[in-house]
Design a protein around this motif. Structure first.
Motif, mmCIF file in Angstrom:
data_model
loop_
_atom_site.group_PDB
_atom_site.id
_atom_site.type_symbol
_atom_site.label_atom_id
_atom_site.label_comp_id
_atom_site.label_asym_id
_atom_site.label_seq_id
_atom_site.Cartn_x
_atom_site.Cartn_y
_atom_site.Cartn_z
ATOM 1 N N SER A 290 -7.402 2.248 12.903
ATOM 2 C CA SER A 290 -6.911 1.334 11.867
ATOM 3 C C SER A 290 -6.982 -0.120 12.298
ATOM 4 C CB SER A 290 -5.471 1.685 11.519
ATOM 5 O OG SER A 290 -4.974 0.753 10.577
ATOM 6 N N ALA A 291 -7.329 -0.971 11.353
ATOM 7 C CA ALA A 291 -7.300 -2.424 11.585
ATOM 8 C C ALA A 291 -5.872 -2.919 11.841
ATOM 9 C CB ALA A 291 -7.906 -3.157 10.393
ATOM 10 N N LEU B 262 -1.798 11.671 3.446
ATOM 11 C CA LEU B 262 -0.399 11.529 3.006
ATOM 12 C C LEU B 262 -0.149 12.363 1.752
ATOM 13 C CD1 LEU B 262 0.221 7.667 3.472
ATOM 14 C CD2 LEU B 262 0.717 9.536 5.050
ATOM 15 N N GLY C 27 -0.891 2.290 10.629
ATOM 16 C CA GLY C 27 -2.143 2.992 10.867
ATOM 17 C C GLY C 27 -2.414 2.985 12.360
ATOM 18 N N PHE D 277 7.473 9.326 13.520
ATOM 19 C CA PHE D 277 7.615 9.235 12.076
ATOM 20 C C PHE D 277 8.619 10.252 11.540
ATOM 21 C CE2 PHE D 277 6.330 9.138 7.614
ATOM 22 C CZ PHE D 277 6.171 7.795 7.406
ATOM 23 N N HIS E 87 -7.033 7.733 14.627
ATOM 24 C CA HIS E 87 -6.999 9.058 14.000
ATOM 25 C C HIS E 87 -7.423 10.150 14.971
ATOM 26 C CE1 HIS E 87 -6.008 8.526 9.720
ATOM 27 N NE2 HIS E 87 -6.284 7.266 10.012
ATOM 28 N N THR F 293 -6.357 7.895 5.190
ATOM 29 C CA THR F 293 -4.888 7.896 5.284
ATOM 30 C C THR F 293 -4.226 8.298 3.958
ATOM 31 O OG1 THR F 293 -4.923 6.352 7.144
ATOM 32 C CG2 THR F 293 -2.868 6.485 5.901
ATOM 33 N N THR G 206 -2.052 -3.470 3.084
ATOM 34 C CA THR G 206 -1.718 -2.564 4.193
ATOM 35 C C THR G 206 -0.862 -3.337 5.200
ATOM 36 O OG1 THR G 206 -3.633 -3.308 5.407
ATOM 37 C CG2 THR G 206 -3.939 -1.350 4.018
ATOM 38 N N VAL G 207 -0.545 -2.693 6.297
ATOM 39 C CA VAL G 207 0.185 -3.374 7.374
ATOM 40 C C VAL G 207 -0.607 -4.600 7.831
ATOM 41 C CG1 VAL G 207 0.954 -3.160 9.772
ATOM 42 C CG2 VAL G 207 1.472 -1.347 8.117
ATOM 43 N N GLY H 64 5.174 3.742 8.413
ATOM 44 C CA GLY H 64 4.368 4.016 9.602
ATOM 45 C C GLY H 64 3.164 3.101 9.610
ATOM 46 N N THR I 299 0.833 -1.212 0.000
ATOM 47 C CA THR I 299 0.000 0.000 0.000
ATOM 48 C C THR I 299 0.862 1.255 0.000
ATOM 49 O OG1 THR I 299 -1.870 -1.071 1.051
ATOM 50 C CG2 THR I 299 -1.752 1.290 1.303
ATOM 51 N N ILE I 300 2.027 1.165 0.645
ATOM 52 C CA ILE I 300 2.946 2.309 0.643
ATOM 53 C C ILE I 300 3.337 2.655 -0.808
ATOM 54 C CG2 ILE I 300 4.991 0.849 0.986
ATOM 55 C CD1 ILE I 300 6.158 2.947 2.814
ATOM 56 N N GLY J 70 0.705 5.302 -0.868
ATOM 57 C CA GLY J 70 1.476 6.065 0.113
ATOM 58 C C GLY J 70 2.485 7.026 -0.497
ATOM 59 N N LYS K 227 -6.933 -1.024 -2.017
ATOM 60 C CA LYS K 227 -6.150 -1.054 -0.773
ATOM 61 C C LYS K 227 -6.761 -2.152 0.087
ATOM 62 C CE LYS K 227 -5.735 1.863 3.368
ATOM 63 N NZ LYS K 227 -6.037 3.200 3.939
HETATM 64 N N1 PSU Z 1 0.981 5.361 7.422
HETATM 65 C C1 PSU Z 1 2.016 5.879 6.738
HETATM 66 N N2 PSU Z 1 2.222 5.498 5.453
HETATM 67 C C2 PSU Z 1 1.410 4.580 4.843
HETATM 68 C C3 PSU Z 1 0.325 4.017 5.587
HETATM 69 C C4 PSU Z 1 0.179 4.445 6.876
HETATM 70 O O1 PSU Z 1 2.765 6.682 7.281
HETATM 71 O O2 PSU Z 1 1.617 4.255 3.662
HETATM 72 C C5 PSU Z 1 -0.541 2.956 4.965
HETATM 73 C C6 PSU Z 1 -0.112 1.556 5.473
HETATM 74 O O3 PSU Z 1 -0.345 0.611 4.442
HETATM 75 C C7 PSU Z 1 -1.062 1.312 6.615
HETATM 76 C C8 PSU Z 1 -2.328 1.942 6.069
HETATM 77 O O4 PSU Z 1 -1.253 -0.047 6.931
HETATM 78 O O5 PSU Z 1 -1.882 3.118 5.410
HETATM 79 C C9 PSU Z 1 -3.316 2.262 7.156
HETATM 80 O O6 PSU Z 1 -4.512 2.649 6.583
HETATM 81 P P1 PSU Z 1 -5.809 2.838 7.512
HETATM 82 O O7 PSU Z 1 -5.492 4.017 8.368
HETATM 83 O O8 PSU Z 1 -6.903 3.097 6.517
HETATM 84 O O9 PSU Z 1 -5.976 1.565 8.261
#
Ligand code: PSU
Ligand code: MN
Length: 303
Positions: free
Chosen positions: A139-140, A266, A126, A188, A129, A262, A104-105, A124, A26-27, A31, A85
């Motif tokens: 975030s999950a 970014l 999630g 970060f 927020h 997110t 994602t993570v 980073g 996802t980065i 990202g 995503k």
């Molecule tokens: N935070 C960052 N850079 C990123 C992300 C988060 O600084 O690229 C991405 C990662 O893939 C993270 C996801 O797992 O966003 C989290 O998204 P959400 O907040 O929708 O769960």
């Protein structure tokens, strides 16, 4: 039933017992902008190889779970426009409907665990927020850390998140949050934050032992290693605070919700810093890749 497609080097590493480090996608797709996304993905993979491990970038491509991408697949993912995503909720649906998605993570942890990989490097995670008390936007990734046994190396969490609430949720979920080489939880773009991390470790070997000990105790869930950005690459928190606030205000004005939040923040921060946020982001991801490779090498073999 799940048809895993290993890259050539990951397949060889699994056969030879070479340490493997998982990477998210996802980065790459959501990202960072093109072409830096593809360039950075290749640099980070090379950093892991130079440190003696093998990179496994995860993605779902046309319904197949890929563990490690060939260079042309990385390039294709980085230029594609319609990649979804994928977090925990989307993973099975994406595979079942033969879709293409970036992990994602949370989804990368699921893929890594499924493939027997225990260490994962990212930028980073999630988290909770700002304004979560009204939006419930958590975030999950945090729940995944609470249930999937993978050690995740990140540079802490961005100030687009509420760091104090993020640490509280991680504590509730029983996730060890380990600052590497300092007491403060890194934020970060800045190595320091006003918050102390609950745990501190000063070597990759110690982190690897903690990971193995959790496994021996039968504890579910992973560890979050918070690795501070190198001093020279930092952006001072005071400088970023108004930019983050402006990005957040734009997100509210445009009523951005759900998984779009997110990536939107970014992208706005990248625009508002005229690309400086990206330079720092690249430095910290590479730094995390090197530490993750060292942890992977220090892990005792469990199979
Ligand atoms: N935070 C960052 N850079 C990123 C992300 C988060 O600084 O690229 C991405 C990662 O893939 C993270 C996801 O797992 O966003 C989290 O998204 P959400 O907040 O929708 O769960
Ligand atoms: Mn969210």
């Amino acid at each position: 039933m799940i048809d895993i497609q290993y890259s050539t080097e990951v397949r060889a590493a699994k056969e030879n017992g070479t340490p493997i480090v998982a990477l998210e996608s996802t980065i790459i797709t959501h990202g960072m902008p093109y072409p830096q996304n593809v360039e950075v993905a290749a640099l980070v993979e090379q950093d892991i190889r130079d440190a003696g491990a093998v990179p496994a970038t995860m993605a779902v491509i046309e319904g197949r779970l890929h563990v490690g991408l060939e260079p042309e697949q990385l390039q294709a993912l980085g230029t594609a426009q319609d990649v979804s995503k994928i977090s925990r909720a989307d993973m099975a649906a994406c595979i079942a409907s033969r879709g293409t998605g970036a992990t994602t993570v949370a989804a990368t942890m699921i893929a890594a665990h499924f493939a027997g990989i225990e260490v994962f490097a990212t930028g980073g995670i999630g988290g909770v927020h700002q304004g979560a008390e009204t939006t419930f936007d958590i975030s999950a990734d945090l729940h995944e850390l609470g249930q999937t046994p993978v050690t995740v190396v990140a540079a802490g969490a961005k100030a687009i998140l509420d760091l104090a609430k993020t640490l509280e949720v991680l504590e509730t979920l029983g996730v060890p949050v380990i600052a590497y080489g300092q007491d403060a939880f890194p934020a970060f773009w800045s190595s320091q934050s006003p918050l102390d991390a609950p745990l501190r470790m000063d070597s990759a070997a110690e982190i690897a032992r903690a990971h193995a000990t959790r496994r021996a105790l039968g504890l579910p869930g992973g560890q979050l290693v918070a690795n501070p950005i190198p001093q020279d690459d930092q952006i001072p928190a005071e400088e970023l605070a108004p930019i983050i606030a402006a990005a957040q205000a734009d997100a509210d004005t445009h009523r951005i919700t759900g998984k779009a939040v997110t990536p939107y923040l970014l992208q706005r921060i990248f625009e508002l810093t005229e690309g400086r946020s990206l330079v720092a982001n690249i430095a910290l991801v590479r730094n995390n890749a090197r530490l993750a490779a060292a942890i992977a090498q220090a892990l005792p073999k469990n199979r």
